[in-house]
Structure formats: C-alpha cells, structure tokens
Design a protein around this motif. Structure first.
Motif, PDB file in Angstrom:
ATOM      1  N   MET A  97       0.826  -1.215   0.000  1.00 28.25           N
ATOM      2  CA  MET A  97       0.000   0.000   0.000  1.00 28.25           C
ATOM      3  C   MET A  97       0.859   1.264   0.000  1.00 28.25           C
ATOM      4  O   MET A  97       0.481   2.280  -0.588  1.00 28.25           O
ATOM      5  N   LEU A  98       2.022   1.209   0.660  1.00 34.41           N
ATOM      6  CA  LEU A  98       2.882   2.391   0.742  1.00 34.41           C
ATOM      7  C   LEU A  98       3.846   2.497  -0.437  1.00 34.41           C
ATOM      8  O   LEU A  98       4.488   3.547  -0.595  1.00 34.41           O
ATOM      9  N   TYR A  99       3.945   1.461  -1.244  1.00 31.17           N
ATOM     10  CA  TYR A  99       4.936   1.466  -2.321  1.00 31.17           C
ATOM     11  C   TYR A  99       4.778   2.644  -3.283  1.00 31.17           C
ATOM     12  O   TYR A  99       5.784   3.285  -3.634  1.00 31.17           O
ATOM     13  N   PRO A 100       3.553   2.988  -3.729  1.00 29.30           N
ATOM     14  CA  PRO A 100       3.447   4.151  -4.638  1.00 29.30           C
ATOM     15  C   PRO A 100       3.976   5.443  -4.018  1.00 29.30           C
ATOM     16  O   PRO A 100       4.603   6.251  -4.709  1.00 29.30           O
ATOM     17  N   VAL A 101       3.733   5.637  -2.712  1.00 25.73           N
ATOM     18  CA  VAL A 101       4.226   6.847  -2.054  1.00 25.73           C
ATOM     19  C   VAL A 101       5.748   6.817  -1.970  1.00 25.73           C
ATOM     20  O   VAL A 101       6.426   7.829  -2.235  1.00 25.73           O
ATOM     21  N   LEU A 102       6.299   5.652  -1.606  1.00 20.75           N
ATOM     22  CA  LEU A 102       7.757   5.530  -1.526  1.00 20.75           C
ATOM     23  C   LEU A 102       8.389   5.744  -2.896  1.00 20.75           C
ATOM     24  O   LEU A 102       9.435   6.395  -3.015  1.00 20.75           O
ATOM     25  N   TRP A 103       7.759   5.193  -3.927  1.00 25.29           N
ATOM     26  CA  TRP A 103       8.300   5.367  -5.282  1.00 25.29           C
ATOM     27  C   TRP A 103       8.263   6.832  -5.694  1.00 25.29           C
ATOM     28  O   TRP A 103       9.177   7.321  -6.356  1.00 25.29           O
TER      29      TRP A 103
END
Length: 277
Positions: free
Chosen positions: A22-28
């Motif tokens: 779920m957090l991957y798009p924000v981290l990317w």
C-alpha cells in the motif's frame, strides 16, 4: 496456544507485506523526486543511484508565482473551511441533539440525505449562483458554504457525540439559570473536543486534497491552490517535468502527514465515541 504462537508471526509478516504494497506508490514517488527526469520511468525499484535535490528547487520556482504562493492559498482556504465547519456544524448539531422544534426528525432526515448527494449534481447550479454574484475566482464559494453547515457528515458526527453526553449536565446548568447559549458554549462545547478534533482533521485533509471544486472556481494562477498547481506541471504541448512535479507532490503531502500524526489520538477517539455508538 501452540497454534497461536505459530500463526502470530505469519500474521504480522502478512500485515507488513500488505502495508508495504500500500505504501509502495508513495515511496516510489519520494524516490522519483530525487531522480533525474530521464531515469524516473526506467526502473520501478526504490534504489537510488544518486540524489538530484535540484528537483525541489526547480519545482518550487517552475511556476509563476512560486509554489510557496500555492501553499499559502491552500492554507488560507483550509483555515476558513475549518473555522466554518467547527462553528456552524457544532451549532447545528446542538440544535438537533438538544432542542425541540417542529419537523425536527424530517429536517434531520433531509440533512442525512444530503450525504448521499454527489457534488457533481449540485456543482452547476452552485456555479451559476456564485457567478451571478461575482464570487468566481475567489475563495468565497469554497468557504461560505462551510459557514452554513453544508457538511452533513460532520453535523451527524457531532450529533452522535452530544447525544452521548448526560442530560443531567444541561438540567443542572438550567437550574443555575443558564440558557441554551451558555449551556452550549460553557458545558457542551468543551466536552466535544474529540468530535471537534475529528472534524478539524477531516476538513483539513479533504479541503487540502480537493481538486475538482477548486479547479472549477479558481481560474487565476495567483489564486491556485496546491492540487490545481500540481496539475499545471502536466502540459500536453511540451515535455512534463516529472521530477519537479514529484518533488512538489512530496512537499504537498508533508502537511497531510503532520496533521494525521499530530491528531491521530483525537481522530481515533472522536470516531470511537461517535460513529461506534
């Protein structure tokens, strides 16, 4: 007990993996804000070959005026919406929860029915009305409705909270000679801190992230808010500066994270003591 000890680590591992997905798009997005523009879409990974902090300075000054103006515009708009919702919704909630008047149930039902009314249904007549009185390209169409308690969700939230307060407090205040204004201001309102905090946080997040209504009413670049300004980075005629756009997207997310972190305790308490009843 043995089964629980075996599955507990697996459950926590699964939750960590789901949280990472779920957090991957924000981290990317954060990682992409530190990459050169020609490398952003080459790799979906989170590993950086180098730091390009120039994206932040370039993004800050890419538009006219600078991005700081848009942050200030959003702050002014958010502040007006928060004050409007806190004042009007709390007064309307007290009326529905404590006062007796003709048609109270019908008005309360109509108020709840507006929650299911999409903004796209009323945006055209609202725009015509505000255009005729000369409010287009100002913050007034976005703030004034908040002063009129148009956010039925927050009215309902506060009504549920006030109904949970003992009526004996009102009766004791009435014996001391207090009327409804003093009961509301000196007794009920101070006890509504969790509900008021929940309203503040949700209003902040929803107003800060609102794009549609702000795009409709704000046409002058000097009046743009953060969501509308971010849209200006995408140009169909020239190459889009993705690095600068991601950098300013990260900057725009910082107030949201801070608001949630600071008010998380009140947010959970407010929801637990209202919607959970």
């Amino acid at each position: 007990m043995t089964t629980r000890r075996v599955f507990a680590p697996l459950k926590h591992l699964g939750l960590v993996l789901i949280g990472f997905v779920m957090l991957y798009p924000v981290l990317w997005m954060v990682v992409s804000s530190l990459r050169p523009g020609d490398e952003i879409f080459r790799s979906p990974g989170l590993v950086l070959d180098g730091l390009r902090t120039e994206n932040y300075s370039e993004g800050w000054n890419a538009l006219t005026p600078s991005f700081g103006t848009y942050l200030l515009n959003s702050a002014v708009l958010v502040l007006g919406c928060i004050v409007g919702n806190l004042v009007s919704c709390s007064m309307a909630a007290y009326a529905f929860a404590r006062l007796q008047f003709r048609g109270k149930r019908w008005w309360f039902g109509i108020m709840l029915g507006t929650i299911m009314l999409p903004i796209h249904v009323i945006i055209v007549p609202q725009y015509v009305l505000f255009s005729n009185i000369g409010w287009v390209n100002t913050f007034l169409p976005l703030i004034v409705p908040k002063i009129l308690a148009t956010d039925a969700f927050f009215v309902f939230l506060m009504v549920q909270f006030i109904r949970g307060l003992p009526r004996e407090l009102d009766e004791a205040a009435r014996i001391d000679g207090c009327g409804h204004p003093r009961i509301f201001l000196q007794i009920v309102l101070p006890l509504m801190t969790p509900a008021l905090a929940t309203t503040t946080i949700f209003t902040f997040i929803w107003t800060w992230n609102d794009f549609f209504s702000q795009l409709i009413y704000l046409t002058d670049p000097d009046m743009y808010t953060v969501p509308v300004a971010l849209r200006s980075f995408v140009d169909s005629t020239v190459a889009t500066s993705w690095g600068s756009q991601f950098a300013m997207s990260v900057v725009s997310l910082v107030p949201i994270f801070l608001a949630f972190l600071i008010g998380q305790r009140y947010l959970v308490k407010g929801i637990a003591t209202t919607g959970g009843k």
